[in-house]
Enzyme design. Structure first.
Site, PDB file in Angstrom:
ATOM      1  CG  ASN A   8       7.959  33.517 -13.244  1.00 16.87           C
ATOM      2  OD1 ASN A   8       7.218  34.484 -13.439  1.00 16.87           O
ATOM      3  ND2 ASN A   8       8.716  33.384 -12.151  1.00 16.87           N
ATOM      4  N   GLY A 167      18.508  33.599 -13.160  1.00 16.43           N
ATOM      5  CA  GLY A 167      18.917  34.784 -13.913  1.00 16.43           C
ATOM      6  C   GLY A 167      20.414  35.025 -13.958  1.00 16.43           C
TER       7      GLY A 167
HETATM    8  P1  13P Z   1      15.661  32.315 -15.229  1.00 17.26           P
HETATM    9  O1  13P Z   1      15.210  31.217 -16.149  1.00 17.26           O
HETATM   10  O2  13P Z   1      15.627  33.669 -15.872  1.00 17.26           O
HETATM   11  O3  13P Z   1      16.960  31.992 -14.572  1.00 17.26           O
HETATM   12  O4  13P Z   1      14.564  32.417 -14.046  1.00 17.26           O
HETATM   13  C1  13P Z   1      14.192  31.252 -13.393  1.00 17.26           C
HETATM   14  C2  13P Z   1      13.013  31.561 -12.550  1.00 17.26           C
HETATM   15  O5  13P Z   1      13.113  32.218 -11.542  1.00 17.26           O
HETATM   16  C3  13P Z   1      11.705  31.041 -12.998  1.00 17.26           C
HETATM   17  O6  13P Z   1      10.745  31.171 -12.013  1.00 17.26           O
END
Ligand code: 13P
Length: 244
Positions: A8, A167
């Site tokens: 994503n 994140g």
């Molecule tokens: P991260 O892998 O950056 O933590 O994001 C996860 C996410 O929200 C994927 O949809």
């Protein structure tokens, strides 16, 4: 079942990012799992062309309606027209930033099916909810409300993304992931019977090449929904390799 590595890109990526897709396709011509990239909608058609046969593409959201006066939105039919085969619905960032409810998400998942797409339905608790011991009940209610009746293994994926792990570099313990994924599977089985055995359950939230293998080895984890680490071919390639 064949596992799924889904990227994503969120609100990241310009035309130059297509080189990452070309590099990924070149490095993984015959991946052992399904590979999906959901770029911003501005890139979807170009990325679908660049991705080749081994990489599927999709959108990060769609409107529930097919057409109409909805400035700024795109329909599931438009996603399909641009070459997409999946759409993410109900990501926590959309639930938070755009006030999407389980009902909204449910309608979007049905729109995805109407257009012949697979829906990736996202669920996940906040840190406050986890600390209050509510993770299973919150996620269970989201699954109940967001996954429409009539869901099938071929058109429905559920992504468990704890909001506090997105994140942040924080990841639940493998026991915590297993507990939630086992519970989601049990709820889907109670509702959809044997069909639920084939529905893929993705974990998302700070998945990196270094932690992917152990997460993929966890009970009822059938792949990952990856944000930051999906932007670079090398990082995402490491995650794809861990799924093999
Ligand atoms: P991260 O892998 O950056 O933590 O994001 C996860 C996410 O929200 C994927 O949809």
């Amino acid at each position: 079942m064949r596992k799924l590595a889904a990227g994503n890109w969120k609100m990241n990526g310009l035309g130059e990012s297509l080189s990452e897709i070309r590099a990924l396709a070149e490095a993984h011509p015959a991946p052992a799992c399904d590979v999906l990239i959901c770029p911003p909608s501005t890139l979807l058609a170009r990325l679908s062309d660049a991705a080749g046969d081994a990489i599927a593409t999709g959108a990060q959201d769609c409107h529930a309606n097919e057409t109409g006066a909805h400035t700024g939105d795109i329909s599931a039919e438009m996603v399909a027209d641009a070459g997409g085969t999946y759409v993410i619905v109900g990501h926590s960032e959309r639930r938070t930033d755009h006030g999407e409810t389980d009902d909204t998400v449910n309608a979007k998942a049905r729109a995805a099916w109407r257009a012949g797409l697979s829906a990736i339905v996202c669920v996940g608790e906040t840190l406050a909810q986890r600390e209050a011991g509510e993770a299973l009940s919150v996620v269970g209610a989201q699954v109940a409300g967001s996954v429409p009746d009539g869901a099938r293994a071929a058109n429905t994926v559920v992504a468990y993304e704890p909001v506090w792990a997105i994140g942040t570099g924080k990841v639940p313990t493998l026991e915590e992931i297993a507990e939630v994924h086992d519970d989601i599977r049990a709820r889907l089985k109670a509702r959809f019977g044997a069909e639920a055995d084939g529905m893929r359950l993705l974990y998302g939230g700070s998945v990196k090449p270094g932690n992917a293998a152990e997460i993929f080895g966890t009970s009822n984890v059938d792949g990952a929904l990856v944000g930051g680490a999906s932007l670079k071919a090398e990082d995402f390639g490491g995650i794809i390799a861990a799924l093999a």
